[in-house]
Design a protein around this motif. Structure first.
Motif, PDB file in Angstrom:
ATOM      1  N   ASP A 199       0.818  -1.205   0.000  1.00 28.19           N
ATOM      2  CA  ASP A 199       0.000   0.000   0.000  1.00 28.19           C
ATOM      3  C   ASP A 199       0.855   1.261   0.000  1.00 28.19           C
ATOM      4  O   ASP A 199       1.618   1.503   0.935  1.00 28.19           O
ATOM      5  CB  ASP A 199      -0.892  -0.033   1.244  1.00 28.19           C
ATOM      6  N   CYS A 200       0.746   2.034  -1.074  1.00 27.92           N
ATOM      7  CA  CYS A 200       1.419   3.327  -1.144  1.00 27.92           C
ATOM      8  C   CYS A 200       0.592   4.240  -2.042  1.00 27.92           C
ATOM      9  O   CYS A 200      -0.277   3.791  -2.767  1.00 27.92           O
ATOM     10  CB  CYS A 200       2.857   3.195  -1.643  1.00 27.92           C
ATOM     11  N   SER A 201       0.899   5.505  -1.982  1.00 31.83           N
ATOM     12  CA  SER A 201       0.152   6.481  -2.773  1.00 31.83           C
ATOM     13  C   SER A 201       0.480   6.327  -4.259  1.00 31.83           C
ATOM     14  O   SER A 201       1.550   5.832  -4.620  1.00 31.83           O
ATOM     15  CB  SER A 201       0.508   7.901  -2.324  1.00 31.83           C
ATOM     16  N   LYS A 258      -2.005  -5.809   4.571  1.00 28.00           N
ATOM     17  CA  LYS A 258      -1.576  -4.540   3.993  1.00 28.00           C
ATOM     18  C   LYS A 258      -0.196  -4.203   4.529  1.00 28.00           C
ATOM     19  O   LYS A 258       0.034  -4.196   5.728  1.00 28.00           O
ATOM     20  CB  LYS A 258      -2.555  -3.426   4.336  1.00 28.00           C
ATOM     21  N   ILE A 259       0.695  -3.927   3.611  1.00 21.38           N
ATOM     22  CA  ILE A 259       2.071  -3.560   3.932  1.00 21.38           C
ATOM     23  C   ILE A 259       2.247  -2.082   3.613  1.00 21.38           C
ATOM     24  O   ILE A 259       1.894  -1.630   2.514  1.00 21.38           O
ATOM     25  CB  ILE A 259       3.068  -4.410   3.102  1.00 21.38           C
ATOM     26  N   ASP A 260       2.778  -1.324   4.552  1.00 19.21           N
ATOM     27  CA  ASP A 260       3.011   0.101   4.336  1.00 19.21           C
ATOM     28  C   ASP A 260       4.217   0.270   3.415  1.00 19.21           C
ATOM     29  O   ASP A 260       5.357   0.253   3.851  1.00 19.21           O
ATOM     30  CB  ASP A 260       3.252   0.808   5.666  1.00 19.21           C
ATOM     31  N   GLU A 308       5.084   2.850   1.787  1.00 18.80           N
ATOM     32  CA  GLU A 308       5.668   4.193   1.780  1.00 18.80           C
ATOM     33  C   GLU A 308       7.030   4.169   2.469  1.00 18.80           C
ATOM     34  O   GLU A 308       7.808   5.099   2.327  1.00 18.80           O
ATOM     35  CB  GLU A 308       4.753   5.186   2.495  1.00 18.80           C
ATOM     36  N   LYS A 309       7.302   3.113   3.199  1.00 20.54           N
ATOM     37  CA  LYS A 309       8.559   2.975   3.940  1.00 20.54           C
ATOM     38  C   LYS A 309       9.695   2.604   2.997  1.00 20.54           C
ATOM     39  O   LYS A 309       9.484   2.346   1.817  1.00 20.54           O
ATOM     40  CB  LYS A 309       8.408   1.890   5.019  1.00 20.54           C
ATOM     41  N   VAL A 342       9.917  -2.387   4.221  1.00 16.56           N
ATOM     42  CA  VAL A 342       8.854  -3.139   3.547  1.00 16.56           C
ATOM     43  C   VAL A 342       9.177  -4.632   3.606  1.00 16.56           C
ATOM     44  O   VAL A 342       8.324  -5.454   3.955  1.00 16.56           O
ATOM     45  CB  VAL A 342       8.663  -2.666   2.089  1.00 16.56           C
ATOM     46  N   GLN A 364       8.513  -5.968   7.064  1.00 15.41           N
ATOM     47  CA  GLN A 364       7.082  -6.163   7.314  1.00 15.41           C
ATOM     48  C   GLN A 364       6.594  -7.464   6.692  1.00 15.41           C
ATOM     49  O   GLN A 364       5.836  -8.221   7.310  1.00 15.41           O
ATOM     50  CB  GLN A 364       6.271  -4.998   6.740  1.00 15.41           C
TER      51      GLN A 364
END
Length: 92
Positions: A11-13, A71-73, A75-76, A81, A84
């Motif tokens: 999950d990222c923008s 869901k993995i962040d 954005e890191k 990532v 995670q």
């Protein structure tokens, strides 16, 4: 093939994903700085990323309902990532 035991959503923008994809494409073709990246949100890569994000929502909802979605962040940093993802795999 059967049912998966885990499904990951990185999950990222759209901005982040588009920038990373453009940087990856540039780094494969010729060494250039990140300053050369297009920032226009009308860029074809950005539009594809937005479409991907929209199109994957029903798939994510399906696996979230089955409690298989993680869901993995994204954005890191790549290292964070990866960490995670490893934590989820280790707990499965």
């Amino acid at each position: 093939m059967g049912e998966p035991s885990a499904v990951f959503l990185l999950d990222c923008s759209p901005d982040t994903m588009s920038m990373r994809l453009q940087y990856r494409a540039l780094s494969r073709s010729a060494p250039q700085s990140s300053a050369a990246l297009p920032t226009d949100k009308d860029h074809a890569t950005y539009r594809r990323v937005e479409g991907f994000a929209r199109d994957c929502q029903p798939v994510a909802a399906h696996y979230q309902g089955k409690r298989l979605l993680h869901k993995i962040d994204a954005e890191k940093s790549p290292e964070e990532v990866f960490s995670q993802i490893c934590r989820v795999l280790d707990s499965s």
